[in-house]
Design a protein around this motif. Structure first.
Motif, PDB file in Angstrom:
ATOM      1  N   LYS A  33       0.812  -1.216   0.000  1.00  0.00           N
ATOM      2  CA  LYS A  33       0.000   0.000   0.000  1.00  0.00           C
ATOM      3  C   LYS A  33       0.847   1.269   0.000  1.00  0.00           C
ATOM      4  N   PRO A  34       1.766   1.446   0.969  1.00  0.00           N
ATOM      5  CA  PRO A  34       2.624   2.628   0.870  1.00  0.00           C
ATOM      6  C   PRO A  34       3.527   2.598  -0.358  1.00  0.00           C
ATOM      7  N   ALA A  35       3.954   1.401  -0.789  1.00  0.00           N
ATOM      8  CA  ALA A  35       4.835   1.313  -1.956  1.00  0.00           C
ATOM      9  C   ALA A  35       4.127   1.810  -3.212  1.00  0.00           C
ATOM     10  N   LEU A  36       2.906   1.344  -3.435  1.00  0.00           N
ATOM     11  CA  LEU A  36       2.157   1.780  -4.611  1.00  0.00           C
ATOM     12  C   LEU A  36       1.694   3.225  -4.477  1.00  0.00           C
ATOM     13  N   MET A 174      -6.473   8.308   0.019  1.00  0.00           N
ATOM     14  CA  MET A 174      -7.878   8.145   0.402  1.00  0.00           C
ATOM     15  C   MET A 174      -8.660   7.302  -0.602  1.00  0.00           C
ATOM     16  N   ALA A 175      -8.142   7.132  -1.815  1.00  0.00           N
ATOM     17  CA  ALA A 175      -8.880   6.437  -2.868  1.00  0.00           C
ATOM     18  C   ALA A 175      -9.283   5.005  -2.507  1.00  0.00           C
ATOM     19  N   PRO A 176      -8.423   4.211  -1.825  1.00  0.00           N
ATOM     20  CA  PRO A 176      -8.853   2.836  -1.507  1.00  0.00           C
ATOM     21  C   PRO A 176     -10.073   2.759  -0.594  1.00  0.00           C
ATOM     22  N   GLY A 177     -10.417   3.848   0.070  1.00  0.00           N
ATOM     23  CA  GLY A 177     -11.583   3.843   0.935  1.00  0.00           C
ATOM     24  C   GLY A 177     -12.899   3.795   0.192  1.00  0.00           C
ATOM     25  N   GLY A 390      10.817   0.208  -4.139  1.00  0.00           N
ATOM     26  CA  GLY A 390      11.640  -0.778  -3.442  1.00  0.00           C
ATOM     27  C   GLY A 390      11.852  -0.442  -1.982  1.00  0.00           C
ATOM     28  N   ALA A 391      12.005   0.841  -1.685  1.00  0.00           N
ATOM     29  CA  ALA A 391      12.227   1.243  -0.296  1.00  0.00           C
ATOM     30  C   ALA A 391      11.047   0.851   0.583  1.00  0.00           C
ATOM     31  N   GLU A 392       9.837   1.143   0.119  1.00  0.00           N
ATOM     32  CA  GLU A 392       8.662   0.820   0.934  1.00  0.00           C
ATOM     33  C   GLU A 392       8.356  -0.667   0.936  1.00  0.00           C
TER      34      GLU A 392
END
Length: 553
Positions: A33-36, A174-177, A390-392
């Protein structure tokens, strides 16, 4: 048992782990989630600037885009508020940095302002319990901006770019909500059920039961808070989720009689989009939160003064040392020092090891990728996007592993204004990393957290008061409606705070703290009382075996 004035124990030497600090853990359940989100937040602004031929402005849009790293575990109603504050906080730090850079080019002044900003960001992020990535990203942006050539008339436009990118990052997060409005609450409940199952597998007396119980209690409390913060859109699922949390609490009260497989089955059912599992029983109503945000913030800020002082001193000295060595980017040393400071010295040492190893590996990755990134500005942007993903994707397994991608990404960002000699960048980054880590660690040792033992004593007293209140209500044959439920939850919160405070205090070096036996005894007494409240409320059959009675501190 009275813990108002616990006797301190003699400080004991602490081990300095090396390999343990580098051990890889399990990835986060929501690592993608944070990566994307960060890729979706960075790509449109950077590609737009690339098309306009103004990639030199990307540093300002990156400030807003990086806000997408925050608040992914929070319910959407709370996430909307937190992300808005993160964007405002990011822009506030950026504004101070840009105005300072436009007024002076004196490097010592810039480092001093950067250190003060880093201390303020550390204190506020810890006090608000913002969560990963904490103050480090805020400090990275503000410190880099301090050394960006600037004029006062340019500042509003640069802040507008950051605001626009921050607004886009807010929308992305917020979009996934829209398709799954109560996803975070379901995940928090599933984590509580899995933690309760792990404790149930110990039967309350097996190896590791103390840590498993503390982790499960904290997970249940976090899930309760998530339900309270869920807002109107998750109201439909809230009663069923609250009921499952009661099942987790019952398992905590009587682990020997709980079925770990059933708890894990409920947790698995919550991972998807299907209906919330329910076995027909009702849950207690959720109480309203009464403490104001300002009260909580002030209560948490005051004990953080030693950590803020460590951050200010360590960042300033690291920056000054970098200047003395003639390094052109002292903010790298400053940010390295800011990234070290954790809840105690033991954790700070571990983070120092992780930071150095990750950064040194990261500069080697940058050296290998630099020829590809220098093929053109489009390649530079794409490489930056790949490293941000990659970092996330990796950082939840261990901080050093994520740093292997964060370091080349940070180096690539410096090239948005123009290509630079990779060898010079690598050399400067290595020197600043080592200087920042060494000086930062020395500052952490020099500024002792003398309040750690006092805070632990207060936490012991608070846990005892909460236990005594619950015990009085248990002795009352007809307590007021809702009073026992409120006392139970207050006691659970006090026990979680006690364990958190104890872990922080025991990780400080050369400090006198109440004994670990005293803390464990208070936890045992508190959990016995919790089990009795669960039984009194009819959630636990009278014939059920409560193994917490058998556990010796």
């Amino acid at each position: 048992m009275s813990s108002a004035h616990p006797s301190p124990t003699t400080p004991r030497p602490r081990r300095l782990p090396l390999t343990g600090a580098l051990r890889l853990g399990r990835p986060s359940d929501i690592w993608f989630k944070p990566a994307l989100s960060v890729v979706a937040s960075i790509a449109p602004p950077n590609l737009t600037l690339l098309a306009l031929g103004r990639l030199d402005l990307a540093m300002y849009t990156m400030a807003g885009s990086l806000c997408a790293l925050y608040a992914h575990n929070r319910p959407y109603a709370a996430r909307a508020r937190v992300l808005a504050w993160v964007v405002l906080g990011m822009l506030g730090g950026l504004a101070v940095a840009l105005v300072t850079a436009s007024l002076t080019s004196h490097a010592v002044v810039l480092v001093t302002v950067g250190a003060l900003l880093a201390a303020a960001q550390k204190a506020l992020c810890d006090a608000t319990r913002l969560g990963p990535p904490g103050n480090v990203v805020l400090t990275f942006v503000s410190s880099a901006a301090l050394f960006a050539p600037q004029s006062l008339e340019q500042v509003p436009g640069h802040l507008a770019l950051g605001l626009a990118a921050g607004a886009w990052a807010w929308l992305v997060c917020m979009a996934p909500g829209l398709p799954r409005p109560h996803g975070p609450e379901r995940r928090a409940t599933a984590q509580a059920l899995n933690a309760a199952a792990a404790y149930a597998e110990t039967r309350g007396t097996g190896p590791g039961h103390t840590r498993a119980r503390a982790a499960a209690t904290a997970a249940v409390l976090a899930a309760r808070q998530a339900l309270l913060a869920g807002g109107a859109r998750s109201a439909a699922a809230r009663p069923a989720l609250a009921h499952l949390l009661l099942r987790a609490e019952v398992a905590l009260a009587a682990p020997a009689d709980a079925d770990p497989r059933r708890l894990r089955g409920w947790a698995r059912a919550l991972r998807g989009t299907g209906p919330v599992p329910h076995d027909g029983e009702s849950a207690a109503p959720e109480p309203d939160a009464t403490a104001t945000a300002v009260e909580r913030l002030w209560h948490r800020l005051v004990p953080l003064a030693p950590i803020a002082a460590r951050t200010a001193l360590g960042c300033a000295l690291a920056g000054y040392a970098s200047l003395a060595l003639g390094i052109g980017r002292p903010y790298w040393a400053l940010v390295t020092a800011a990234a070290l400071y954790q809840a105690n010295l033991a954790l700070t040492w571990s983070r120092s090891v992780q930071r150095v190893v990750g950064n040194l590996a990261g500069v080697l990755v940058f050296a290998a990728v630099a020829p590809l990134a220098h093929l053109g500005q489009a390649a530079l942007v794409l490489c930056c996007l790949a490293f941000s993903f990659g970092a996330e994707a990796l950082i939840s397994r261990n901080y050093w592993l994520g740093s292997v991608c964060v370091t080349p990404m940070a180096l690539l960002i410096t090239e948005f204004t123009g290509y630079q000699n990779p060898g010079d960048l690598v050399t400067e980054r290595i020197v600043d990393t080592v200087v920042g880590a060494l000086v930062g660690l020395v500052a952490a040792v020099a500024v002792t957290n003398r309040r750690a033992g006092t805070r632990l004593g207060h936490a012991l007293a608070a846990a005892e008061r909460a236990r005594e209140r619950a015990a009085r209500l248990l002795a009352d044959p007809h307590p007021a409606p809702g009073a026992l439920e409120a006392a139970r939850r207050s006691l659970a919160a006090a026990l979680v705070e006690l364990r958190t405070t104890a872990d922080a205090a025991f990780g400080e070096w050369w400090q006198r703290t109440p004994s670990e036996d005293l803390v464990e005894g208070a936890e045992q007494a508190g959990h016995r009382t919790l089990a009795e409240t669960v039984r009194r409320q009819g959630l636990l059959p009278d014939g059920t075996h409560d193994t917490t009675e058998d556990v010796r501190p």
